[in-house]
Design a protein around this motif. Structure first.
Motif, PDB file in Angstrom:
ATOM      1  N   GLU A  33      33.058 -42.672  36.642  1.00 36.92           N
ATOM      2  CA  GLU A  33      34.249 -42.287  36.649  1.00 36.92           C
ATOM      3  C   GLU A  33      34.504 -40.602  37.292  1.00 36.92           C
ATOM      4  OE1 GLU A  33      36.081 -41.717  32.675  1.00 36.92           O
ATOM      5  OE2 GLU A  33      35.614 -43.972  32.218  1.00 36.92           O
ATOM      6  N   ARG A  34      35.643 -40.350  37.826  1.00 36.34           N
ATOM      7  CA  ARG A  34      35.651 -38.999  38.345  1.00 36.34           C
ATOM      8  C   ARG A  34      36.315 -38.404  37.390  1.00 36.34           C
ATOM      9  NH1 ARG A  34      36.049 -37.050  43.155  1.00 36.34           N
ATOM     10  NH2 ARG A  34      37.958 -35.678  42.425  1.00 36.34           N
ATOM     11  N   LYS A 354      31.871 -34.992  43.335  1.00 38.62           N
ATOM     12  CA  LYS A 354      30.639 -34.268  44.222  1.00 38.62           C
ATOM     13  C   LYS A 354      30.471 -33.096  43.777  1.00 38.62           C
ATOM     14  CE  LYS A 354      31.096 -37.483  48.260  1.00 38.62           C
ATOM     15  NZ  LYS A 354      31.530 -37.479  49.638  1.00 38.62           N
ATOM     16  N   ALA A 355      31.365 -32.244  43.126  1.00 38.62           N
ATOM     17  CA  ALA A 355      31.482 -30.822  43.096  1.00 38.62           C
ATOM     18  C   ALA A 355      30.658 -30.697  41.598  1.00 38.62           C
ATOM     19  CB  ALA A 355      32.624 -30.010  42.938  1.00 38.62           C
ATOM     20  N   THR A 356      29.534 -30.156  41.404  1.00 38.24           N
ATOM     21  CA  THR A 356      28.699 -30.337  40.125  1.00 38.24           C
ATOM     22  C   THR A 356      29.110 -29.120  39.236  1.00 38.24           C
ATOM     23  OG1 THR A 356      26.776 -29.481  41.260  1.00 38.24           O
ATOM     24  CG2 THR A 356      27.053 -31.585  41.289  1.00 38.24           C
ATOM     25  N   PHE A 357      29.431 -27.872  39.499  1.00 37.08           N
ATOM     26  CA  PHE A 357      29.683 -27.136  38.841  1.00 37.08           C
ATOM     27  C   PHE A 357      30.661 -27.343  37.664  1.00 37.08           C
ATOM     28  CE2 PHE A 357      31.400 -22.814  37.262  1.00 37.08           C
ATOM     29  CZ  PHE A 357      30.514 -22.288  37.141  1.00 37.08           C
ATOM     30  N   CYS A 414      26.489 -26.381  32.896  1.00 35.52           N
ATOM     31  CA  CYS A 414      26.271 -25.164  32.638  1.00 35.52           C
ATOM     32  C   CYS A 414      27.475 -24.145  33.218  1.00 35.52           C
ATOM     33  CB  CYS A 414      25.003 -24.687  33.316  1.00 35.52           C
ATOM     34  SG  CYS A 414      24.782 -22.878  33.080  1.00 35.52           S
ATOM     35  N   ASP A 415      27.944 -23.178  32.563  1.00 33.08           N
ATOM     36  CA  ASP A 415      28.933 -22.173  32.940  1.00 33.08           C
ATOM     37  C   ASP A 415      28.364 -21.035  32.925  1.00 33.08           C
ATOM     38  OD1 ASP A 415      28.716 -21.615  30.339  1.00 33.08           O
ATOM     39  OD2 ASP A 415      30.953 -21.800  29.861  1.00 33.08           O
ATOM     40  N   PHE A 416      27.160 -20.741  32.984  1.00 38.49           N
ATOM     41  CA  PHE A 416      26.697 -19.467  33.149  1.00 38.49           C
ATOM     42  C   PHE A 416      26.813 -18.736  34.664  1.00 38.49           C
ATOM     43  CE2 PHE A 416      23.767 -20.560  29.518  1.00 38.49           C
ATOM     44  CZ  PHE A 416      24.173 -19.229  28.765  1.00 38.49           C
ATOM     45  N   PRO A 423      23.209 -21.931  42.745  1.00 41.12           N
ATOM     46  CA  PRO A 423      23.188 -23.464  42.476  1.00 41.12           C
ATOM     47  C   PRO A 423      21.823 -23.951  43.118  1.00 41.12           C
ATOM     48  CG  PRO A 423      24.714 -22.878  44.164  1.00 41.12           C
ATOM     49  CD  PRO A 423      24.355 -21.532  43.463  1.00 41.12           C
ATOM     50  N   SER A 424      21.454 -23.425  44.365  1.00 40.23           N
ATOM     51  CA  SER A 424      19.917 -24.127  45.098  1.00 40.23           C
ATOM     52  C   SER A 424      18.766 -23.788  43.944  1.00 40.23           C
ATOM     53  CB  SER A 424      20.007 -23.644  46.164  1.00 40.23           C
ATOM     54  OG  SER A 424      19.734 -22.174  46.096  1.00 40.23           O
ATOM     55  N   ILE A 425      18.799 -22.888  43.260  1.00 38.08           N
ATOM     56  CA  ILE A 425      17.720 -22.419  42.361  1.00 38.08           C
ATOM     57  C   ILE A 425      17.727 -23.448  41.157  1.00 38.08           C
ATOM     58  CG2 ILE A 425      16.509 -20.664  40.922  1.00 38.08           C
ATOM     59  CD1 ILE A 425      17.404 -18.366  42.910  1.00 38.08           C
TER      60      ILE A 425
END
Length: 466
Positions: A33-34, A354-357, A414-416, A423-425
């Motif tokens: 689900e979205r 798609k946005a993972t944050f 994560c919200d750090f 994000p790439s790291i």
């Protein structure tokens, strides 16, 4: 016909429904689900209701890891490997680098033999073809290595090898821990669904989840599902669980031919297995004590293990009382009681945005926020150690950012600020977050703390406090 042997390829179990990370003490539930609202506005009760069958499946994997002999046996192997790997993490506090160029032959051999034993005990995994028609089986002998003090001793080990027709080929499958775990979790999820009135279409029929079913019916065509699951659960009391399961089935076939019932055999085997767990209880306590000693100067690992230790010991004692308690309780509609008996690990609801944050919800079952954080650091520590193992074994380059082997376990929840800025790291080399935190002097996230606790201790030993 050509006989084709499959190669073991399991490191963790994954499906479109959920995912349980072996030796990481949490699982993921795919919602498909979205996420349409903020995390804090999610209807968690509805999510649990909608995905309770998947949750039950993944929870059962955790239960078997912490309550059966084969599950706790793997714990000692995993910790032994991580202890060796920690020697090759760079001791320079500014970096998360590791270097195996100078690894000793003794350490390399120890890791190789321990990991080979783990793979052998797991057996084969995901299938490339449908498996329903099992032609026959045999037991193949091999050598495993068992820790004895500071060395390893060789032991002969038998594994059932199944032969399955696959077109013009005959496929062979090694039947070990994996097929027992998956068969138990899948069939018990079906029973659970029935007890709560949920439709279950047996959509995984013919896959790795039903190898247990078809193998059992090959030996005992009339076997009932509950007897199959009870014997499968009882077999997990042994390191050679696959062979023990076959032995139980073969004995059942004889008993039935001689006019006795499934219940007669179950009573006898349960009594024997209960005694096995009783005799091994002190062994488990000894293993946990050794791990405690290894973690006593590492704060979060020490706290997390103390919590896990209680669960391991309590669950094993329950096996002494009833060595297949999870089967009986689920059949009796006591799933909620089971959760109190063996507390579930933490878990994550995974959405499709798609946005993972901050996309996914990571929930804790721990009794306090502090305990939950220490468990998360423990999970990160295990992940980082696994990264070192992949590097040493040459598998590291097979993975890409986003793969579970590389990505921070908490990446999508994560919200750090570290996660927001890098994000790439966090998705491709989360151990490098430790380096950034060290350079900036701003404190460490859960993963950064996990890296630090593999590199060294953070509690001064007693003799340094004087």
């Amino acid at each position: 016909m050509v006989t084709k042997r499959r190669k073991n390829q399991v490191r963790f179990r994954s499906t479109v429904f959920g995912e349980y990370m072996m030796d990481q003490y949490f699982f993921k539930v795919a919602t498909h689900e979205r996420k349409l609202v903020k995390l804090e506005d999610l209807d968690l009760r509805k999510l649990q209701h909608d995905h309770i069958v998947t949750i039950a499946h993944e929870y059962l994997h955790h239960l078997h890891e912490v309550s059966t002999h084969i599950g706790t046996f793997f714990l000692s192997y995993a910790v032994s490997i991580r202890a060796i790997l920690s020697r090759y993490a760079d001791k320079d506090l500014s970096t998360s680098d590791f270097n195996f160029s100078n690894i000793s032959l003794e350490d390399a051999t120890m890791i190789l033999r321990l990991s080979e034993t783990i793979n052998l005990l797991i057996g084969d995994a995901a299938l490339e073809t449908e498996v329903k028609n099992i032609l026959d089986y045999d037991v193949v002998e091999s050598t495993i290595f068992v820790p004895y003090g500071t060395t390893l001793v060789e032991r002969e080990h038998g594994t059932p090898e199944l032969r399955i027709a696959n077109g013009n080929e005959i496929l062979t499958l090694q039947f070990g821990k994996f097929y027992l775990y998956e068969g138990l979790a899948y069939e018990l999820e079906r029973v659970f669904a029935q007890t709560i009135g949920r439709k279950h279409d047996d959509e995984e029929n013919g896959t790795e989840y039903t190898v247990l079913r078809y193998f059992s019916m090959h030996i005992v065509p009339s076997i009932t599902r509950k007897t199959m699951l009870t014997l499968a659960s009882l077999s997990l009391a042994y390191v050679n669980c696959g062979v023990m399961y076959v032995s139980m089935l073969e004995r059942l076939a004889i008993e039935l031919r001689e006019g006795r019932s499934e219940a007669d055999l179950i009573r006898m085997v349960k009594a024997n297995v209960s005694q096995e767990y009783s005799e091994r209880e002190h062994i488990l306590e000894g293993v946990l004590k050794e791990i405690e000693d290894a973690f006593k100067w590492r704060s979060s690992l020490k706290i997390a293990l103390a919590d896990l230790k209680e669960n391991y010991i309590n669950a094993t004692r329950q096996r002494v009382i009833n060595p297949s308690f999870e089967v009986d309780m689920i059949y009796n509609g006591q799933f909620e009681d089971l959760l109190y008996l063996v507390p579930p690990c933490d878990f994550m609801y995974v959405f499709t945005n798609k946005a993972t944050f901050k996309r996914d919800f990571y929930g804790t079952t721990k009794t306090s926020a502090e305990l939950a954080i220490n468990h998360n650091i423990f999970i990160a520590n295990v992940h980082y150690a696994n990264t070192l193992f992949f590097k040493l074994s040459g598998e590291f380059d097979k993975f890409k950012p986003g793969d579970n082997e590389l990505t921070c376990p908490f990446f999508t929840s994560c919200d750090f600020q570290f996660r927001k800025d890098n994000p790439s790291i966090c998705s491709g080399s989360p151990w490098k977050i430790y380096d950034i935190a060290y350079a900036e002097g701003n404190g460490y996230c859960w993963y950064g703390n996990g890296v630090g606790l593999l590199k060294g201790i953070d509690i001064p030993p007693d003799d340094q406090l004087e």
